[in-house]
Design a protein around this motif. Structure first.
Motif, PDB file in Angstrom:
ATOM      1  N   LEU A  19      10.955  -8.548 -11.529  1.00 31.67           N
ATOM      2  CA  LEU A  19      10.838  -8.913 -10.118  1.00 31.67           C
ATOM      3  C   LEU A  19       9.681  -8.177  -9.447  1.00 31.67           C
ATOM      4  O   LEU A  19       8.886  -8.777  -8.716  1.00 31.67           O
ATOM      5  N   THR A  20       9.583  -6.892  -9.711  1.00 35.26           N
ATOM      6  CA  THR A  20       8.510  -6.085  -9.128  1.00 35.26           C
ATOM      7  C   THR A  20       7.154  -6.509  -9.671  1.00 35.26           C
ATOM      8  O   THR A  20       6.186  -6.634  -8.929  1.00 35.26           O
ATOM      9  N   GLY A  21       7.089  -6.731 -10.981  1.00 38.44           N
ATOM     10  CA  GLY A  21       5.839  -7.166 -11.600  1.00 38.44           C
ATOM     11  C   GLY A  21       5.352  -8.491 -11.040  1.00 38.44           C
ATOM     12  O   GLY A  21       4.157  -8.661 -10.767  1.00 38.44           O
ATOM     13  N   ASN A  22       6.270  -9.439 -10.844  1.00 36.52           N
ATOM     14  CA  ASN A  22       5.897 -10.724 -10.252  1.00 36.52           C
ATOM     15  C   ASN A  22       5.291 -10.519  -8.864  1.00 36.52           C
ATOM     16  O   ASN A  22       4.250 -11.089  -8.532  1.00 36.52           O
ATOM     17  N   ALA A  23       5.964  -9.729  -8.050  1.00 31.56           N
ATOM     18  CA  ALA A  23       5.506  -9.502  -6.680  1.00 31.56           C
ATOM     19  C   ALA A  23       4.147  -8.807  -6.655  1.00 31.56           C
ATOM     20  O   ALA A  23       3.255  -9.196  -5.890  1.00 31.56           O
ATOM     21  N   LEU A  24       3.971  -7.787  -7.485  1.00 32.48           N
ATOM     22  CA  LEU A  24       2.699  -7.065  -7.516  1.00 32.48           C
ATOM     23  C   LEU A  24       1.554  -7.960  -7.994  1.00 32.48           C
ATOM     24  O   LEU A  24       0.457  -7.937  -7.417  1.00 32.48           O
ATOM     25  N   ILE A  29      -3.292 -11.236  -6.884  1.00 30.33           N
ATOM     26  CA  ILE A  29      -3.996 -12.529  -6.933  1.00 30.33           C
ATOM     27  C   ILE A  29      -4.465 -12.914  -5.533  1.00 30.33           C
ATOM     28  O   ILE A  29      -5.614 -13.331  -5.341  1.00 30.33           O
ATOM     29  N   GLU A  30      -3.585 -12.765  -4.555  1.00 27.97           N
ATOM     30  CA  GLU A  30      -3.951 -13.107  -3.174  1.00 27.97           C
ATOM     31  C   GLU A  30      -5.097 -12.226  -2.681  1.00 27.97           C
ATOM     32  O   GLU A  30      -6.059 -12.712  -2.093  1.00 27.97           O
ATOM     33  N   LYS A  31      -5.000 -10.934  -2.945  1.00 29.23           N
ATOM     34  CA  LYS A  31      -6.027  -9.998  -2.481  1.00 29.23           C
ATOM     35  C   LYS A  31      -7.373 -10.272  -3.137  1.00 29.23           C
ATOM     36  O   LYS A  31      -8.395 -10.350  -2.458  1.00 29.23           O
ATOM     37  N   ARG A  32      -7.377 -10.417  -4.462  1.00 23.95           N
ATOM     38  CA  ARG A  32      -8.637 -10.627  -5.199  1.00 23.95           C
ATOM     39  C   ARG A  32      -9.286 -11.963  -4.848  1.00 23.95           C
ATOM     40  O   ARG A  32     -10.507 -12.079  -4.884  1.00 23.95           O
ATOM     41  N   SER A  33      -8.471 -12.949  -4.490  1.00 23.79           N
ATOM     42  CA  SER A  33      -9.029 -14.263  -4.125  1.00 23.79           C
ATOM     43  C   SER A  33      -9.354 -14.339  -2.634  1.00 23.79           C
ATOM     44  O   SER A  33      -9.758 -15.378  -2.148  1.00 23.79           O
ATOM     45  N   GLU A  34      -9.162 -13.235  -1.923  1.00 23.88           N
ATOM     46  CA  GLU A  34      -9.355 -13.180  -0.472  1.00 23.88           C
ATOM     47  C   GLU A  34      -8.505 -14.253   0.218  1.00 23.88           C
ATOM     48  O   GLU A  34      -8.945 -14.958   1.106  1.00 23.88           O
ATOM     49  N   ASN A  35      -7.272 -14.356  -0.255  1.00 27.26           N
ATOM     50  CA  ASN A  35      -6.251 -15.273   0.273  1.00 27.26           C
ATOM     51  C   ASN A  35      -6.576 -16.750   0.091  1.00 27.26           C
ATOM     52  O   ASN A  35      -5.991 -17.592   0.773  1.00 27.26           O
ATOM     53  N   ILE A  36      -7.465 -17.066  -0.825  1.00 31.64           N
ATOM     54  CA  ILE A  36      -7.673 -18.483  -1.172  1.00 31.64           C
ATOM     55  C   ILE A  36      -6.429 -18.973  -1.908  1.00 31.64           C
ATOM     56  O   ILE A  36      -5.955 -20.072  -1.668  1.00 31.64           O
ATOM     57  N   TYR A  37      -5.906 -18.147  -2.807  1.00 29.88           N
ATOM     58  CA  TYR A  37      -4.666 -18.471  -3.516  1.00 29.88           C
ATOM     59  C   TYR A  37      -3.515 -17.755  -2.827  1.00 29.88           C
ATOM     60  O   TYR A  37      -3.486 -16.533  -2.753  1.00 29.88           O
ATOM     61  N   ARG A  38      -2.566 -18.507  -2.316  1.00 25.86           N
ATOM     62  CA  ARG A  38      -1.369 -17.967  -1.667  1.00 25.86           C
ATOM     63  C   ARG A  38      -0.189 -18.225  -2.585  1.00 25.86           C
ATOM     64  O   ARG A  38       0.125 -19.382  -2.873  1.00 25.86           O
TER      65      ARG A  38
END
Length: 73
Positions: A19-24, A29-38
């Protein structure tokens, strides 16, 4: 048209590590894509339904609404 893509991110849900790994990973992914991928995580859905079938149906509808799917098992 939005530059954001919604990602249905499904992974193992068997223990705290999963669960933690999924969330992290989703947040990274969101951060590195600059929120292009949500990322949408099924583990974050509050379960108000009364049956497994209703839960499954709700999650299938959310999957259909997303632009991409990432399945990590």
């Amino acid at each position: 048209m939005s530059n954001t893509l919604n990602v249905y991110f499904a992974g193992s849900l068997f223990n705290h590590k999963d669960l933690t790994g999924n969330a992290l990973l989703a947040r990274h992914i969101e951060k590195r894509s600059e929120n292009i991928y949500r990322c949408f995580l099924p583990q974050d859905v509050e379960q108000h339904q009364t049956s497994a079938r209703e839960i499954r149906n709700e999650l299938i509808l959310k999957l259909i609404e997303c632009d991409l799917g990432l399945f990590s098992f």
